[in-house]
Design an enzyme around this catalytic site. Structure first.
Site, PDB file in Angstrom:
ATOM      1  N   VAL A  58       2.473   1.852  -7.607  1.00 29.11           N
ATOM      2  CA  VAL A  58       3.124   0.954  -8.100  1.00 29.11           C
ATOM      3  C   VAL A  58       2.856   0.309  -9.097  1.00 29.11           C
ATOM      4  O   VAL A  58       1.579   0.209  -9.513  1.00 29.11           O
ATOM      5  CB  VAL A  58       3.223  -0.083  -6.886  1.00 29.11           C
ATOM      6  CG1 VAL A  58       4.082   0.536  -5.684  1.00 29.11           C
ATOM      7  CG2 VAL A  58       1.764  -0.513  -6.280  1.00 29.11           C
ATOM      8  N   SER A  59       3.612  -0.502  -9.687  1.00 25.62           N
ATOM      9  CA  SER A  59       3.182  -1.064 -11.096  1.00 25.62           C
ATOM     10  C   SER A  59       2.096  -2.362 -11.125  1.00 25.62           C
ATOM     11  O   SER A  59       1.533  -2.410 -12.065  1.00 25.62           O
ATOM     12  CB  SER A  59       4.542  -1.358 -11.820  1.00 25.62           C
ATOM     13  OG  SER A  59       5.345  -0.345 -12.190  1.00 25.62           O
ATOM     14  N   SER A  60       2.323  -3.047 -10.202  1.00 26.58           N
ATOM     15  CA  SER A  60       1.775  -4.413  -9.853  1.00 26.58           C
ATOM     16  C   SER A  60       1.272  -4.411  -8.515  1.00 26.58           C
ATOM     17  O   SER A  60       1.562  -4.032  -7.442  1.00 26.58           O
ATOM     18  CB  SER A  60       2.520  -5.557 -10.474  1.00 26.58           C
ATOM     19  OG  SER A  60       3.467  -5.713  -9.471  1.00 26.58           O
TER      20      SER A  60
END
Length: 189
Positions: A58-60
Site C-alpha cells: 500500500v502507498s501510505s
C-alpha cells in the site's frame, strides 16, 4: 532473446515476425511477457523449483487495513491455483520511487521462483514488463491476480503520475492547515 533481436538475426522484418507470432506461425517457440515477445520456452506452468512469495503493498500507512485484505485475496487466489505460498511480504511505500527495501530484496533473492501480486501497479507502477522479462530470463515469474489493467495507455500512465503528485501536494497542504489550526487554538486559549 526478444523477437526484434531474433528477427534481425534471421534477416526477417520485425513487422513480419510480429505478424507470424500473432498468427501462430513463428518457427521457434515464443511467448509474451508484458509487452515483450521472448523467443524460447516459457517458464513451465507447474511450480518452478524455489519458493512462492505473496507480495502486497500500500502507498501510505493510512491504508494499512487494506494490506491485510490484499494478502487474504492474493493468498486465496494462489491456493485456488494450487500454489503453495511459502512467504508473505508486505510493504508500505510508493511505487514511484526505488525506496522499497523489501521489494528490492525480493527481486534480488534468487530462491524466490514465483512472486504473486494482486494488481500490476502494486508491484511496479512503471517498467513492470521489463522486470517481468528479467524475472523470466532467470527462470522466475510474476503472477498477477487481476491483470485487467494491462492497457499500456500513455494517458493512463500520465493520469497516475498526476494523481500521485496531487496526493503529495494536497497531503502536505492538509498537514500544513492542520498545524495552522492547532497553533491558532493555542493562541486563543
Amino acid at each position: 532473446m526478444n523477437l526484434k533481436e531474433w528477427a534481425a538475426e534471421q534477416g526477417v522484418a520485425y513487422v513480419t515476425a510480429r505478424r507470424w507470432f500473432a498468427a501462430g506461425l513463428l518457427p521457434v517457440p515464443a511467448h509474451r511477457v508484458g509487452g515483450l515477445i521472448l523467443i524460447g520456452e516459457p517458464v513451465q506452468p507447474g511450480r518452478p523449483s524455489g519458493s512462492t512469495v505473496v507480495y502486497a503493498r500500500v502507498s501510505s500507512s493510512d491504508q494499512k487495513a487494506d494490506l491485510d485484505r490484499q494478502v487474504a485475496r492474493i493468498t486465496t487466489w494462489a491456493t485456488d491455483q494450487h500454489l503453495r505460498v511459502d512467504r508473505v511480504v508486505t510493504e508500505v511505500g510508493s511505487a514511484l520511487n526505488g525506496q522499497r527495501r523489501k521489494f528490492l530484496s525480493l527481486l534480488g533473492d534468487e530462491s524466490v521462483a514465483t512472486i504473486v501480486v494482486e494488481h500490476r501497479d502494486r508491484f511496479a507502477r512503471f517498467g513492470a514488463p521489463y522486470v517481468e522479462a528479467a524475472l523470466s530470463a532467470s527462470g522466475r515469474r510474476l503472477l498477477v491476480v487481476d491483470p485487467g489493467e494491462e492497457d499500456g495507455d500513455l494517458v493512463g500512465d500520465v493520469r497516475e503520475i498526476l494523481t500521485s503528485l496531487c496526493a503529495r501536494l494536497y497531503g502536505k497542504r492538509a498537514a500544513a492547515n492542520r498545524a495552522a489550526r492547532a497553533l491558532a487554538c493555542m493562541d486563543v486559549s
